[in-house]
Design an enzyme around this catalytic site. Structure first.
Site, PDB file in Angstrom:
ATOM      1  N   GLU A  16       0.814  -1.224   0.000  1.00 25.11           N
ATOM      2  CA  GLU A  16       0.000   0.000   0.000  1.00 25.11           C
ATOM      3  C   GLU A  16       0.849   1.277   0.000  1.00 25.11           C
ATOM      4  OE1 GLU A  16      -3.300   0.786  -0.479  1.00 25.11           O
ATOM      5  OE2 GLU A  16      -3.403  -1.317  -1.044  1.00 25.11           O
TER       6      GLU A  16
ATOM      7  N   HIS B  56       3.574   1.818  -1.768  1.00 24.11           N
ATOM      8  CA  HIS B  56       3.816   2.134  -3.185  1.00 24.11           C
ATOM      9  C   HIS B  56       2.543   2.681  -3.829  1.00 24.11           C
ATOM     10  CE1 HIS B  56       6.917  -1.205  -2.716  1.00 24.11           C
ATOM     11  NE2 HIS B  56       7.643  -0.227  -3.227  1.00 24.11           N
TER      12      HIS B  56
ATOM     13  N   GLY C 140       8.913   8.083  -1.078  1.00 25.39           N
ATOM     14  CA  GLY C 140       8.365   7.922   0.268  1.00 25.39           C
ATOM     15  C   GLY C 140       9.356   8.393   1.328  1.00 25.39           C
TER      16      GLY C 140
ATOM     17  N   LYS D 257       9.853   7.026   4.113  1.00 25.90           N
ATOM     18  CA  LYS D 257      10.466   5.929   4.870  1.00 25.90           C
ATOM     19  C   LYS D 257      11.967   5.899   4.578  1.00 25.90           C
ATOM     20  CE  LYS D 257      10.548   1.061   5.536  1.00 25.90           C
ATOM     21  NZ  LYS D 257      11.384   0.711   4.378  1.00 25.90           N
TER      22      LYS D 257
ATOM     23  N   SER E 273       8.727  -3.880   1.399  1.00 31.04           N
ATOM     24  CA  SER E 273       8.735  -5.176   0.703  1.00 31.04           C
ATOM     25  C   SER E 273       9.500  -6.195   1.534  1.00 31.04           C
ATOM     26  CB  SER E 273       9.386  -5.035  -0.674  1.00 31.04           C
ATOM     27  OG  SER E 273       8.758  -3.994  -1.382  1.00 31.04           O
ATOM     28  N   ARG E 274      10.468  -5.728   2.325  1.00 30.72           N
ATOM     29  CA  ARG E 274      11.282  -6.647   3.137  1.00 30.72           C
ATOM     30  C   ARG E 274      10.519  -7.205   4.341  1.00 30.72           C
ATOM     31  NH1 ARG E 274      15.733  -2.942   1.481  1.00 30.72           N
ATOM     32  NH2 ARG E 274      17.168  -4.196   0.253  1.00 30.72           N
TER      33      ARG E 274
END
Ligand code: PAF
Length: 294
Positions: A38, A40, A150, A152, A189-190
């Protein structure tokens, strides 16, 4: 615009871009390494709102991984990604082979500067040079008006903003908030690498970052001289006690310059603070951060 088109070559991508440029369309680019979540999709939705045409690049960039990192095991699933991206009504996915981006005898790189020296740059040698190089190539291929990143990867974002300024790319970088799971874990993703036990321990990372930021804000409000080193160490202990294996780093810095803040006098001179960490839980390295005004 209907179904997403997957473009595999630089030539066909440039041809599409040229067509839209001639029509005066606004082009948005969301650079990614795929395996969409979500977070992305939120970047893509933001691009969809602001741009006439939305390109997403999906490329696991080998030159930003160190020799002992997870390039080979990085999750990949194009079908899943196409389905996810269609939720955000994306127009094109640029999905090149490594040989398309880095043909034989490729040798030119963009070097990230001072901003890349600490935080993730200190533990991942050459990582940000790899990021700057691939992002420059993507910018040159798709010549977007807007590009979406992002928060992050906040250090990456600040480095790219500086690269765009220094190298006169003429692209507007849009900062996008971190998307979190309902328990606070930053989407990544990790996160798919985590075992069930690791997954239930993982939200402590964000809880501790948040608690540290509250401690700092409170101390500034009360004019109390907080020992930042001790405060950071207490939070590291808390994170380790929750089940994390190792602290890579947990640092406080000025959010604009990324200069490390090691005492309270320095802290009071900054308007915006950045607390960032990288932690190992099992074999997985997670990063997270918080940016706040004081
Ligand atoms: O943030 C990422 O996913 C990557 O570092 C990026 C910006 C797509 C470059 O490979």
């Amino acid at each position: 615009m209907g179904e997403i088109r997957v473009l595999k070559t630089i030539g066909e991508t440039r041809a599409q871009v040229l067509k839209y440029k001639k029509e005066g369309k606004i082009i948005g680019l969301v650079p990614t390494m795929g395996y969409f979540h979500e977070g992305h999709i939120n970047l893509m939705r933001k691009a969809r709102k602001e741009c006439d045409v939305v390109f997403v690049s999906l490329f696991v960039n080998p030159i930003q991984f160190g020799p002992k990192e997870d390039l080979a095991s990085y999750p990949r699933d194009l079908e899943h990604d196409i389905k996810m991206a269609s939720k955000a009504d994306v127009d094109y996915i640029f999905f090149p082979e490594v040989s398309e981006m880095y043909p034989e005898r490729f040798q030119t790189k963009v070097t990230a500067g001072e901003l890349s020296k600490d935080f993730c740059g200190a533990s991942r040698a050459g990582h940000f040079d790899g990021v700057c190089t691939v992002v420059s190539k993507l910018f040159n291929i798709m010549t977007p008006d807007f590009a979406y990143f992002g928060m992050k990867d906040y250090q990456q974002l600040v480095i790219i903003e500086k690269m765009v300024e220094d190298l006169n790319f003429g692209i507007k970088i849009r900062r996008c908030e971190i998307t979190r799971e309902s328990d606070g874990l930053a989407m990544s993703s990790r996160n798919t690498y985590l075992t069930p036990d690791e997954r239930s321990a993982a939200p402590q990372f964000q809880k501790s970052l948040k608690a540290l930021s509250c401690e700092i804000i409170e101390a500034v409000k009360c004019g109390k001289n907080l020992n930042l080193n001790e405060a950071v160490n207490r939070r590291c202990d808390e994170i380790l006690a929750a089940g994390f294996k190792k602290v890579d780093y947990l640092k406080i810095a000025d959010a604009q310059t990324l200069n490390i803040i090691s005492n309270f006098d320095q802290l009071k001179k900054s308007r915006e603070i950045f607390i960032a960490g990288a932690m190992f839980i099992g074999k997985t390295r997670l990063i997270d951060n918080i940016v706040f005004e004081i």
